[in-house]
Design a protein around this motif. Sequence first.
Motif, PDB file in Angstrom:
ATOM      1  N   ARG B  23       0.836  -1.136  -0.087  1.00 49.81           N
ATOM      2  CA  ARG B  23      -0.032  -0.037  -0.142  1.00 49.81           C
ATOM      3  C   ARG B  23       0.834   1.275   0.057  1.00 49.81           C
ATOM      4  NH1 ARG B  23      -3.783  -0.910   4.135  1.00 49.81           N
ATOM      5  NH2 ARG B  23      -5.265  -1.896   2.622  1.00 49.81           N
ATOM      6  N   ALA B  24       1.985   1.238   0.681  1.00 50.85           N
ATOM      7  CA  ALA B  24       2.886   2.281   0.652  1.00 50.85           C
ATOM      8  C   ALA B  24       3.533   2.768  -0.536  1.00 50.85           C
ATOM      9  CB  ALA B  24       3.995   2.098   1.909  1.00 50.85           C
ATOM     10  N   ASP B  25       3.879   1.850  -1.268  1.00 52.39           N
ATOM     11  CA  ASP B  25       4.394   2.228  -2.522  1.00 52.39           C
ATOM     12  C   ASP B  25       4.161   1.501  -3.722  1.00 52.39           C
ATOM     13  OD1 ASP B  25       5.657  -0.109  -1.756  1.00 52.39           O
ATOM     14  OD2 ASP B  25       7.765   0.519  -1.662  1.00 52.39           O
ATOM     15  N   GLY B  26       3.060   0.851  -3.860  1.00 53.50           N
ATOM     16  CA  GLY B  26       2.573   0.193  -4.872  1.00 53.50           C
ATOM     17  C   GLY B  26       2.142   0.615  -5.929  1.00 53.50           C
ATOM     18  N   ILE B  27       1.692   0.167  -7.362  1.00 51.77           N
ATOM     19  CA  ILE B  27       1.202   0.914  -8.540  1.00 51.77           C
ATOM     20  C   ILE B  27      -0.142   1.015  -8.444  1.00 51.77           C
ATOM     21  CG2 ILE B  27       1.214   0.605 -10.958  1.00 51.77           C
ATOM     22  CD1 ILE B  27       3.802  -1.477 -10.550  1.00 51.77           C
ATOM     23  N   THR B  28      -0.670   2.153  -8.457  1.00 49.95           N
ATOM     24  CA  THR B  28      -2.146   2.737  -8.849  1.00 49.95           C
ATOM     25  C   THR B  28      -2.559   1.932  -9.879  1.00 49.95           C
ATOM     26  OG1 THR B  28      -1.765   4.569  -9.776  1.00 49.95           O
ATOM     27  CG2 THR B  28      -1.786   4.791  -7.394  1.00 49.95           C
ATOM     28  N   PHE B  29      -4.118   2.043 -10.022  1.00 46.86           N
ATOM     29  CA  PHE B  29      -4.766   1.411 -10.967  1.00 46.86           C
ATOM     30  C   PHE B  29      -4.677   2.510 -12.234  1.00 46.86           C
ATOM     31  CE2 PHE B  29      -7.104  -0.847  -7.530  1.00 46.86           C
ATOM     32  CZ  PHE B  29      -7.515  -2.024  -8.497  1.00 46.86           C
ATOM     33  N   SER B  30      -4.589   3.715 -12.012  1.00 47.41           N
ATOM     34  CA  SER B  30      -4.348   4.583 -12.968  1.00 47.41           C
ATOM     35  C   SER B  30      -2.903   4.288 -13.753  1.00 47.41           C
ATOM     36  CB  SER B  30      -4.360   5.957 -12.949  1.00 47.41           C
ATOM     37  OG  SER B  30      -3.520   6.475 -11.803  1.00 47.41           O
ATOM     38  N   GLY B  31      -1.903   4.096 -12.723  1.00 48.70           N
ATOM     39  CA  GLY B  31      -0.480   3.737 -13.210  1.00 48.70           C
ATOM     40  C   GLY B  31      -0.526   2.448 -13.909  1.00 48.70           C
ATOM     41  N   LEU B  32      -1.363   1.438 -13.480  1.00 44.41           N
ATOM     42  CA  LEU B  32      -1.407   0.126 -14.166  1.00 44.41           C
ATOM     43  C   LEU B  32      -1.958   0.501 -15.675  1.00 44.41           C
ATOM     44  CD1 LEU B  32      -1.181  -3.001 -14.407  1.00 44.41           C
ATOM     45  CD2 LEU B  32      -3.580  -3.157 -13.287  1.00 44.41           C
ATOM     46  N   GLU B  33      -2.786   1.104 -15.734  1.00 46.60           N
ATOM     47  CA  GLU B  33      -3.448   1.469 -16.914  1.00 46.60           C
ATOM     48  C   GLU B  33      -2.216   2.241 -18.117  1.00 46.60           C
ATOM     49  OE1 GLU B  33      -6.424   4.389 -17.515  1.00 46.60           O
ATOM     50  OE2 GLU B  33      -7.645   3.110 -18.769  1.00 46.60           O
ATOM     51  N   ARG B  34      -1.569   3.178 -17.398  1.00 51.30           N
ATOM     52  CA  ARG B  34      -0.651   3.784 -18.279  1.00 51.30           C
ATOM     53  C   ARG B  34       0.384   2.951 -18.700  1.00 51.30           C
ATOM     54  NH1 ARG B  34       3.855   5.293 -19.004  1.00 51.30           N
ATOM     55  NH2 ARG B  34       4.598   7.212 -20.323  1.00 51.30           N
ATOM     56  N   ASP B  35       0.998   2.365 -17.552  1.00 47.07           N
ATOM     57  CA  ASP B  35       1.961   1.226 -18.125  1.00 47.07           C
ATOM     58  C   ASP B  35       1.544   0.282 -19.208  1.00 47.07           C
ATOM     59  OD1 ASP B  35       3.626   2.335 -16.005  1.00 47.07           O
ATOM     60  OD2 ASP B  35       3.549   0.541 -14.832  1.00 47.07           O
ATOM     61  N   ALA B  36       0.259  -0.403 -18.895  1.00 45.17           N
ATOM     62  CA  ALA B  36      -0.126  -1.268 -19.833  1.00 45.17           C
ATOM     63  C   ALA B  36      -0.381  -0.439 -21.307  1.00 45.17           C
ATOM     64  CB  ALA B  36      -1.616  -1.647 -19.599  1.00 45.17           C
ATOM     65  N   ASN B  37      -0.740   0.670 -21.374  1.00 44.25           N
ATOM     66  CA  ASN B  37      -1.068   1.171 -22.762  1.00 44.25           C
ATOM     67  C   ASN B  37       0.224   1.569 -23.306  1.00 44.25           C
ATOM     68  OD1 ASN B  37      -3.760   0.951 -22.624  1.00 44.25           O
ATOM     69  ND2 ASN B  37      -4.022   2.904 -21.705  1.00 44.25           N
ATOM     70  N   ALA B  38       1.474   2.051 -22.350  1.00 38.69           N
ATOM     71  CA  ALA B  38       2.469   2.348 -22.900  1.00 38.69           C
ATOM     72  C   ALA B  38       3.354   1.073 -23.400  1.00 38.69           C
ATOM     73  CB  ALA B  38       3.486   2.993 -21.782  1.00 38.69           C
ATOM     74  N   GLY B  39       3.181  -0.227 -22.524  1.00 37.77           N
ATOM     75  CA  GLY B  39       3.717  -1.252 -22.927  1.00 37.77           C
ATOM     76  C   GLY B  39       3.134  -1.711 -24.198  1.00 37.77           C
ATOM     77  N   ALA B  40       1.889  -1.665 -24.556  1.00 43.98           N
ATOM     78  CA  ALA B  40       1.017  -1.963 -25.643  1.00 43.98           C
ATOM     79  C   ALA B  40       1.667  -1.302 -26.920  1.00 43.98           C
ATOM     80  CB  ALA B  40      -0.424  -1.450 -25.703  1.00 43.98           C
ATOM     81  N   THR B  41       2.124  -0.023 -26.617  1.00 41.88           N
ATOM     82  CA  THR B  41       2.466   1.043 -27.714  1.00 41.88           C
ATOM     83  C   THR B  41       4.082   0.200 -28.206  1.00 41.88           C
ATOM     84  OG1 THR B  41       1.532   2.998 -26.720  1.00 41.88           O
ATOM     85  CG2 THR B  41       3.265   2.947 -28.431  1.00 41.88           C
ATOM     86  N   LEU B  42       4.808  -0.028 -27.161  1.00 37.13           N
ATOM     87  CA  LEU B  42       5.986  -1.078 -27.461  1.00 37.13           C
ATOM     88  C   LEU B  42       5.551  -2.310 -28.146  1.00 37.13           C
ATOM     89  CD1 LEU B  42       8.076  -0.566 -24.006  1.00 37.13           C
ATOM     90  CD2 LEU B  42       8.517   0.610 -26.291  1.00 37.13           C
ATOM     91  N   LEU B  43       4.923  -2.806 -27.724  1.00 35.18           N
ATOM     92  CA  LEU B  43       4.734  -4.229 -28.344  1.00 35.18           C
ATOM     93  C   LEU B  43       4.094  -4.269 -29.673  1.00 35.18           C
ATOM     94  CD1 LEU B  43       2.953  -6.244 -25.526  1.00 35.18           C
ATOM     95  CD2 LEU B  43       5.182  -6.593 -26.415  1.00 35.18           C
TER      96      LEU B  43
END
Lengths: 108, 499
Positions: B23-43
């Motif tokens: 909880r102190a330093d995890g990835i938020t839901f918006s962070g996960l969405e951003r990582d996934a969309n950026a990862g998709a751009t790379l893929l």
Amino acid sequence: MSTEAVGLRAGLRLKSQVCATEVIVVRPGTRPLSLCCGGVPMLGRDASGAAETTPVAERMRGSLLGKRYTHPGDDAVEVLVTVGGAGSLSDGETDLVLKEAKPLPASD
Amino acid sequence: MSISMLLSMAASAFADRVALGRRADGITFSGLERDANAGATLLREDAAGSVAFIGQNSPLLPTLLFASAAAGLPLAPLNYRLPRDVLRGLLDRLDAPVVVADSRYAEIARSTGHRVIAAEEWLSAARRTEPVPGPEADPGSAAVLLFTSGTTADPKCVVLRHSHLLSYVLGTVEFASTQERDCALVSVPPYHVAGIGSALTNVYAGRRMVYLPDFDPARWLELVRSEGVTGAMVVPTMLARVVEHLGGADADCPALASLAYGGARMPLPVLEQALRAFPETGFANAYGLTETSSTIAVLGPEDHRKAIESDDPVVRDRLGSAGQVVPGIETQIRADDGSVLVPGVTGELWVRGEQVSGEYRGAGSVLDADGWFPTRDLARLDEDGYLFLSGRNDDTVIRGGENIAPAEVEDALLTHPAVAEAAVVGVPDDEWGQRLVAVVVRREDAKADAAELRAHVRGLLRGSRTPDEVVFRDELPYTPTGKIIRRHLVAWLSPPVEG
């Protein structure tokens, strides 16, 4: 502005012409519906620019993100709100109603 | 329509809630969405045909799952314990894969000759990339490819399409049905269907996930307590190790509201000890197959409580059932000739529903003309629709013309105090066709011999179901998710050994 009943099928995604609301059809039900939001027929999510439309004031009570709606006359209908908005959902003049959730235990 | 919808709904409902990690330093839901969309751009730039993942369960799995989905590519998580030649064989079966591998597996992954990106590098590259929106994946396109564990044959590659996975999640999970404090502990590997299911259902429910990749009972308990875990899923071998570790003591996990188990048969004595060790926790037995997009039947907490407290043998027996089927799933129990059987009679379980894939890459669909999938599991239903499983059809031993379900004999053996683990298999036999051999792991210091265990089974079951031989071993061969690898035992027992 089209007022025809949309042929619903599972997986179909629709958007409101009068607010941010978007839905997905989870179960289409047993007969055709004229699915409206804010009193105005919904369009396919990928449909281009809606014409100028005026919502029906009494159908602007809101749709809730993540909630399932069904038809008071056909409980086989299930529509899930994927983006919430100011308009409320109806089949023509008949308001859709919130469907009670029967929660299952988390299993994975 | 694709599984991407689940993440975008979650990210808009609870953008700042932590989705992955502490909880102190995890990835938020918006962070996960951003990582996934950026990862998709790379893929997408990578021009791959599919994405393979060789690594342990971690926040990377949901990121890669949603990134692959947003790029319109199927994700194939592979068993990271496999040797190089087997890995290469599986990768060769995928369509132009790009392999994302944990750094500790990057070298073995590269030795297969396929293109490999280290997981850490992929994630940091994604974080330097500006997400570019792409077209949404077609609902009929493949989202996940999973290789079955292959306990009886070579692994088959199950195709789960976006429509199957979405039907499963929308049919069994209520959106945002959690509080911010809720947290799931994931200890199943990414290549198990429950590993994929947990990523999808927890995101849609808005539940934070923490991970324990190398299962250890002490560390599992420690993590449940320190992270305030409210829900977890384990396979039976994990629960058995937790119960053994506790040695009769209370688990002291007051926040743990629900504990789901599944993936293999749960021995009743282990379950009874677990219910005593976790008195405040609601138990759920989940039954499902890779081919059915995870869970198709659940025995819930209320069913467990009723069964434990009941004097009615019908209700009490339900503790050993898989509960009732989830909405959207239909069942039939069929005889070998295809006729549909009535409640109370055991046959093969067939299921039908939107979440059922029943399709293998290369071999096509095994659904019948009306959409029914043969699970290969033997089962019966009671009058109220509770599902009782009695093993794999393929494991059935035919001894002198009589069909014997090994599970029944194993359950009988496990009621003997000396027996820690038991597997019953059929070994080729000139006289009987197959003879019934029990392979038993005795508890420490237990002395019971073969004759005593055979007499014990004969006292519980009819004579023909008494093992012809009882053989002792120090351990049984299991898959990482707790299924006994019977073919290894049959190979070990043929030619015959003396019991």
